[in-house]
Write a protein that holds these residues in place. Sequence first.
Motif, PDB file in Angstrom:
ATOM      1  N   PRO A  81       0.829  -1.209   0.000  1.00 29.85           N
ATOM      2  CA  PRO A  81       0.000   0.000   0.000  1.00 29.85           C
ATOM      3  C   PRO A  81       0.858   1.251   0.000  1.00 29.85           C
ATOM      4  N   SER A  82       0.312   2.311  -0.556  1.00 28.88           N
ATOM      5  CA  SER A  82       1.001   3.590  -0.498  1.00 28.88           C
ATOM      6  C   SER A  82       0.967   4.112   0.926  1.00 28.88           C
ATOM      7  N   PRO A  83       2.073   4.688   1.408  1.00 32.50           N
ATOM      8  CA  PRO A  83       2.056   5.291   2.748  1.00 32.50           C
ATOM      9  C   PRO A  83       1.387   6.659   2.776  1.00 32.50           C
ATOM     10  N   VAL A  84       1.089   7.228   1.614  1.00 38.47           N
ATOM     11  CA  VAL A  84       0.486   8.558   1.547  1.00 38.47           C
ATOM     12  C   VAL A  84      -0.984   8.483   1.960  1.00 38.47           C
ATOM     13  N   VAL A  85      -1.383   9.390   2.834  1.00 38.99           N
ATOM     14  CA  VAL A  85      -2.768   9.446   3.306  1.00 38.99           C
ATOM     15  C   VAL A  85      -3.366  10.788   2.900  1.00 38.99           C
ATOM     16  N   PRO A  86      -4.401  10.802   2.041  1.00 33.62           N
ATOM     17  CA  PRO A  86      -5.045  12.072   1.697  1.00 33.62           C
ATOM     18  C   PRO A  86      -6.004  12.502   2.798  1.00 33.62           C
ATOM     19  N   THR A  87      -6.066  13.800   3.054  1.00 37.84           N
ATOM     20  CA  THR A  87      -7.042  14.328   4.016  1.00 37.84           C
ATOM     21  C   THR A  87      -8.275  14.869   3.304  1.00 37.84           C
ATOM     22  N   VAL A  88      -8.387  14.614   1.996  1.00 38.45           N
ATOM     23  CA  VAL A  88      -9.561  14.998   1.210  1.00 38.45           C
ATOM     24  C   VAL A  88     -10.238  13.728   0.703  1.00 38.45           C
ATOM     25  N   ASP A  89     -11.519  13.853   0.397  1.00 39.40           N
ATOM     26  CA  ASP A  89     -12.305  12.759  -0.165  1.00 39.40           C
ATOM     27  C   ASP A  89     -12.530  13.064  -1.644  1.00 39.40           C
ATOM     28  N   PHE A  90     -11.897  12.299  -2.522  1.00 41.39           N
ATOM     29  CA  PHE A  90     -11.962  12.578  -3.950  1.00 41.39           C
ATOM     30  C   PHE A  90     -13.355  12.354  -4.535  1.00 41.39           C
ATOM     31  N   ASP A  91     -14.215  11.658  -3.817  1.00 43.00           N
ATOM     32  CA  ASP A  91     -15.552  11.356  -4.332  1.00 43.00           C
ATOM     33  C   ASP A  91     -16.639  12.250  -3.730  1.00 43.00           C
TER      34      ASP A  91
END
Length: 335
Positions: free
Chosen positions: A8-18
């Motif tokens: 898995p990518s370690p990057v965590v987005p704080t936005v919801d793309f959907d």
Amino acid sequence: MSANAFRPSPVVPTVDFDHDGKQHGFLRLPYSRDESAWGSVMIPIAVVKNGSGPTALLTGGNHGDEYEGPLALFELARTLEAMEVSGTVIIVPAMNYPAFRAGTRTSPIDKGNMNRCFPGRPDGTITEKIADYFQRELLPRADIVLDFHSGGRTLDFVPFCAAHILADKALEARAFEAVTAFSAPFSMKMLEIDAVGMFDTAAEEMGKVFVTTELGGGGTARAETVRIARRGVLNVLCHAGIVAGAPELRPTRWLDMPSGDCFSFAEDDGMIEPMADLGEMVARGQVIARIHGVARTGTKPCEMRAKMSGMLAARHFPGLVNAGDCAAVVAAVLE
């Protein structure tokens, strides 16, 4: 398939793309270091979404010393509202955020050149982890990608928007339609001298419409080139049907980089003297730069001659040059 593909990518987005609406947040990448044991790299991101429709991925700061893209995209993220959009706009003003904050082409953390790190690695260096996230999470969402570049601290360009010659001619045609819509003073059919690992290549191999720019350089921005960037990105969104209205078209001059003869590389260290200015027409065999030795007086300068006729589209920017540096780029004029 590589084992890395299953990590898995370690990057965590704080936005919801959907999620519909306008969101400002971060791509948070854990980065443990002396100053912060459980620290993170926080890459700013904005998502503007309104219902179904095409998705545009807009990026700047792929190289950290190029400023037209970040200037245009930070403002777009601030001013674009969801009600103006049909579809989704994903805005990352500074992809290689550590490099952007340092004002350097490559990352101060790992010396990674973001535009040579694709497809990246989820367990690699900081730059490779960022590239991996774009490769697996953001590019698949996009229908059209606009990645802003300029010459950084070492090159200066006439302001152009560009796309690449592709084997997929239908995709190539769509890309050049987007270049036309961007409506920079110059439009380029682009040849890359080192396409391996590029964001461009990653997007094109996924079948995405990809356009890029070179808007000036010298490690700064000009009022003119920032205006070109801001107008151009809105034009592309209009062209893609994401923002209503027709692109604000301006006259453009089409250029071509047909072969390696476009490029002139310094073979000596020294002080570079331009013999032609950006936008000037030059003839094959014409002296376009001289390199003066600086170790002692009385030495004759080395002349650099154009290997083809055309327009001087780029030049080395600092006054001192090293052997191997790109000193000039000549482009063929198509129109």
